[in-house]
Design a protein around this motif. Structure first.
Motif, mmCIF file in Angstrom:
data_model
loop_
_atom_site.group_PDB
_atom_site.id
_atom_site.type_symbol
_atom_site.label_atom_id
_atom_site.label_comp_id
_atom_site.label_asym_id
_atom_site.label_seq_id
_atom_site.Cartn_x
_atom_site.Cartn_y
_atom_site.Cartn_z
ATOM 1 N N LYS A 171 -0.819 4.510 -3.092
ATOM 2 C CA LYS A 171 0.456 4.332 -3.799
ATOM 3 C C LYS A 171 0.276 4.281 -5.313
ATOM 4 N N SER A 172 -0.819 3.710 -5.785
ATOM 5 C CA SER A 172 -1.019 3.525 -7.223
ATOM 6 C C SER A 172 -1.598 4.756 -7.916
ATOM 7 N N ALA A 173 -1.948 5.784 -7.148
ATOM 8 C CA ALA A 173 -2.517 6.996 -7.750
ATOM 9 C C ALA A 173 -1.501 7.657 -8.674
ATOM 10 N N LYS A 174 -1.950 8.056 -9.846
ATOM 11 C CA LYS A 174 -1.064 8.781 -10.771
ATOM 12 C C LYS A 174 -0.754 10.176 -10.236
ATOM 13 N N SER A 175 -1.654 10.717 -9.461
ATOM 14 C CA SER A 175 -1.452 12.028 -8.873
ATOM 15 C C SER A 175 -0.558 11.944 -7.644
ATOM 16 N N ALA A 192 -4.044 4.975 13.923
ATOM 17 C CA ALA A 192 -2.705 5.556 14.053
ATOM 18 C C ALA A 192 -1.708 4.835 13.160
ATOM 19 N N ASN A 193 -1.846 3.514 13.079
ATOM 20 C CA ASN A 193 -0.955 2.741 12.218
ATOM 21 C C ASN A 193 -1.149 3.111 10.751
ATOM 22 N N LEU A 194 -2.395 3.306 10.347
ATOM 23 C CA LEU A 194 -2.679 3.716 8.967
ATOM 24 C C LEU A 194 -2.038 5.067 8.670
ATOM 25 N N LEU A 195 -2.172 6.012 9.581
ATOM 26 C CA LEU A 195 -1.603 7.337 9.364
ATOM 27 C C LEU A 195 -0.092 7.273 9.187
ATOM 28 N N GLN A 196 0.555 6.473 10.013
ATOM 29 C CA GLN A 196 2.012 6.332 9.893
ATOM 30 C C GLN A 196 2.405 5.736 8.551
ATOM 31 N N GLU A 197 1.662 4.737 8.094
ATOM 32 C CA GLU A 197 2.008 4.101 6.826
ATOM 33 C C GLU A 197 1.674 4.994 5.631
ATOM 34 N N LEU A 198 0.701 5.875 5.777
ATOM 35 C CA LEU A 198 0.420 6.825 4.707
ATOM 36 C C LEU A 198 1.619 7.745 4.465
ATOM 37 N N SER A 199 2.414 7.964 5.515
ATOM 38 C CA SER A 199 3.606 8.805 5.374
ATOM 39 C C SER A 199 4.640 8.190 4.450
ATOM 40 N N THR A 200 4.540 6.884 4.222
ATOM 41 C CA THR A 200 5.547 6.186 3.412
ATOM 42 C C THR A 200 5.081 5.936 1.985
ATOM 43 N N THR A 201 3.905 6.449 1.601
ATOM 44 C CA THR A 201 3.371 6.159 0.267
ATOM 45 C C THR A 201 4.002 7.011 -0.825
ATOM 46 N N GLY A 202 4.747 8.051 -0.444
ATOM 47 C CA GLY A 202 5.310 8.944 -1.439
ATOM 48 C C GLY A 202 4.321 9.983 -1.931
ATOM 49 N N LYS A 203 3.141 10.067 -1.304
ATOM 50 C CA LYS A 203 2.103 11.018 -1.693
ATOM 51 C C LYS A 203 1.917 12.072 -0.604
ATOM 52 N N ASN A 251 -10.627 20.339 14.518
ATOM 53 C CA ASN A 251 -9.227 20.184 14.879
ATOM 54 C C ASN A 251 -8.448 19.884 13.611
ATOM 55 N N PHE A 252 -7.212 20.302 13.550
ATOM 56 C CA PHE A 252 -6.425 20.063 12.345
ATOM 57 C C PHE A 252 -4.947 20.136 12.687
ATOM 58 N N GLY A 253 -4.139 19.493 11.880
ATOM 59 C CA GLY A 253 -2.698 19.529 12.067
ATOM 60 C C GLY A 253 -2.035 18.327 11.434
ATOM 61 N N HIS A 254 -0.705 18.364 11.376
ATOM 62 C CA HIS A 254 0.058 17.267 10.816
ATOM 63 C C HIS A 254 0.263 16.179 11.865
ATOM 64 N N LEU A 255 0.355 14.940 11.402
ATOM 65 C CA LEU A 255 0.607 13.837 12.316
ATOM 66 C C LEU A 255 1.944 14.019 13.014
ATOM 67 N N THR A 256 2.984 14.336 12.253
ATOM 68 C CA THR A 256 4.330 14.587 12.778
ATOM 69 C C THR A 256 4.920 15.747 11.987
ATOM 70 N N PRO A 257 6.079 16.284 12.407
ATOM 71 C CA PRO A 257 6.707 17.371 11.642
ATOM 72 C C PRO A 257 7.312 16.910 10.307
ATOM 73 N N ASP A 258 7.297 15.622 10.024
ATOM 74 C CA ASP A 258 7.893 15.146 8.774
ATOM 75 C C ASP A 258 7.166 15.715 7.567
ATOM 76 N N ALA A 259 7.917 15.928 6.486
ATOM 77 C CA ALA A 259 7.357 16.538 5.279
ATOM 78 C C ALA A 259 6.203 15.719 4.716
ATOM 79 N N ARG A 260 6.303 14.391 4.725
ATOM 80 C CA ARG A 260 5.272 13.550 4.135
ATOM 81 C C ARG A 260 4.181 13.141 5.125
ATOM 82 N N SER A 261 4.211 13.699 6.309
ATOM 83 C CA SER A 261 3.214 13.346 7.307
ATOM 84 C C SER A 261 1.827 13.784 6.859
ATOM 85 N N PRO A 262 0.802 12.934 7.029
ATOM 86 C CA PRO A 262 -0.552 13.329 6.640
ATOM 87 C C PRO A 262 -1.034 14.557 7.409
#
Length: 394
Positions: free
Chosen positions: A192-196, A225-236, A249-260
């Motif tokens: 969350k605190s990253a300038k980027s 899994a909990n960490l991944l979900q909360e990363l979606s809310t960081t705005g990054k 293996n690769f892919g998005h956690l969920t179809p949401d735009a901010r999903s890791p």
């Protein structure tokens, strides 16, 4: 932003193997006694990608550098990794600790402390050259580096190795890894605190169960899994890169735009687990992040596979040479556009992609859901040699 990824090298020493220092038949085919680039798989990377377009900003190793925690191979391989970075003019070398880097079977805290003390003394400095950042990694289990316009967060999922109180509890920790509640809060705070707008989180153990992979132990980090979900809310825009089980293996956690976006980076030189032969590959990668896109993780992964003692552009179906990732894909819209193209029986994928640009964003993991959508329009898609080949009318 380009990051060269090495995962699960599991290098061995021929001298140690001859002296029966290793247990079991696991390991790999890379020995530290190989000192020229034709035999040394790490140094051979430079010859393979020296002409690759664009500067590589960082080299990231996501754990298990040496096999079964042998100190000499670990030191030599770490030096080879840093030499590789020098040859390719890569300014930053980063790593996270794998269970084989501390001890694949640590059962008490004294052994764990001894191994961590050894890692602290390695030179070049491990796991990051900046001393305060390295100290933070060993004390907190989490640190970060700001490189170009991306924050890379390093997470030590082996930090609690040796804890647990019983052999069974200790075994569960080294098998799955662990992110404590305090570590999770640090990860989220650093993100969350990253300038980027762009954050890469590197760890060894996998934070999410991969259902596509048949495995006798579907272990994952308990708080992953909990960490991944909360990363979606960081705005990054967040990309998680990990190793451990040697599959890709690769892919998005969920179809949401901010999903890791989650990338399991295969193994550099180790043998596969018995259950993982389908998804297994000896590979290394370049993750190329498009930092101009801030709404969702976007970019491409370039992969090379081992062919004897040489690295070649990957043709593995699960991880071909180039895979793109980006915005969630609307399969129905793409199928509709393909259906409207002017062709009778078939059309090559490359020709269709020139008229339907969104097709270039399809990765191999999109194959099944897109195929199902195409079937609804009496269309099919031929996939071979790790690439989409052509569309056919049924």
């Amino acid at each position: 932003m380009k990051i060269l990824i090495l995962s699960d090298i599991h290098c061995l020493s021929a001298a140690l193997k001859n002296s029966n220092a290793y247990s079991g038949t696991t390991g790999g085919s890379f020995y530290i006694e190989h000192r020229d680039s034709d035999q040394n798989l790490i140094l051979g990377v430079a010859d393979t990608i020296r002409q690759h377009a664009g500067k590589i900003n960082a080299l990231l190793c996501v754990g298990d550098i040496a096999h079964q925690s042998q100190a000499l191979p670990l030191m030599v391989a770490w030096n080879d990794i840093n030499q590789l970075a020098q040859e390719l003019s890569i300014p930053h070398v980063l790593a996270v600790t794998g269970n084989h880097d501390v001890n694949s079977r640590i059962s008490n805290i004294d052994d764990a402390i001894e191994r961590i003390d050894f890692l602290r003394t390695m030179r070049p400095r491990y796991p990051i050259s900046d001393e305060p950042s390295a100290s933070r990694y060993f004390s907190d289990g989490v640190t970060f580096a700001d490189i170009e316009n991306t924050r890379i967060i390093l997470v030590d999922t082996t930090k609690t190795h040796g804890m647990g109180g019983t052999p069974e509890a200790a075994k569960a920790i080294f098998a799955k890894g662990e992110i404590t509640a305090a570590m999770k809060q640090n990860i989220l705070s650093y993100a969350k605190s990253a300038k980027s707008d762009h954050v890469v989180i590197a760890m060894h153990h996998h934070p999410k169960r991969i259902d596509e992979v048949q495995d006798k132990d579907y272990d994952e980090i308990p708080l992953g899994a909990n960490l991944l979900q909360e990363l979606s809310t960081t705005g990054k825009t967040c990309i998680v890169i990990h190793g451990h089980k040697h599959f890709v293996n690769f892919g998005h956690l969920t179809p949401d735009a901010r999903s890791p976006f989650i990338f399991s980076a295969a193994s550099f030189a180790a043998y596969p687990y018995p259950e993982q032969s389908l998804h297994f590959a000896n590979q290394f990668h370049i993750v190329d992040i498009d930092t101009n896109v801030i709404n969702f993780p976007t970019g491409k992964i370039l992969s090379w596979s081992k062919n004897g003692t040489k690295w070649v552009k990957s043709e593995k179906p699960e991880m071909p040479h180039e895979v793109r990732f980006g915005a969630p894909i609307d399969y129905s819209l793409l199928a509709e556009k393909v259906d409207k193209l002017n062709f009778e029986s078939s059309i090559f994928f490359e020709a269709a992609a020139k008229q339907v640009p969104g097709l270039n964003d399809l990765s191999p993991s999109c194959k099944e859901p897109f195929q199902e959508t195409l079937y609804e329009r009496d269309l099919s898609l031929v996939f071979a040699r790790g690439m989409y080949q052509k569309f056919c009318r049924m």
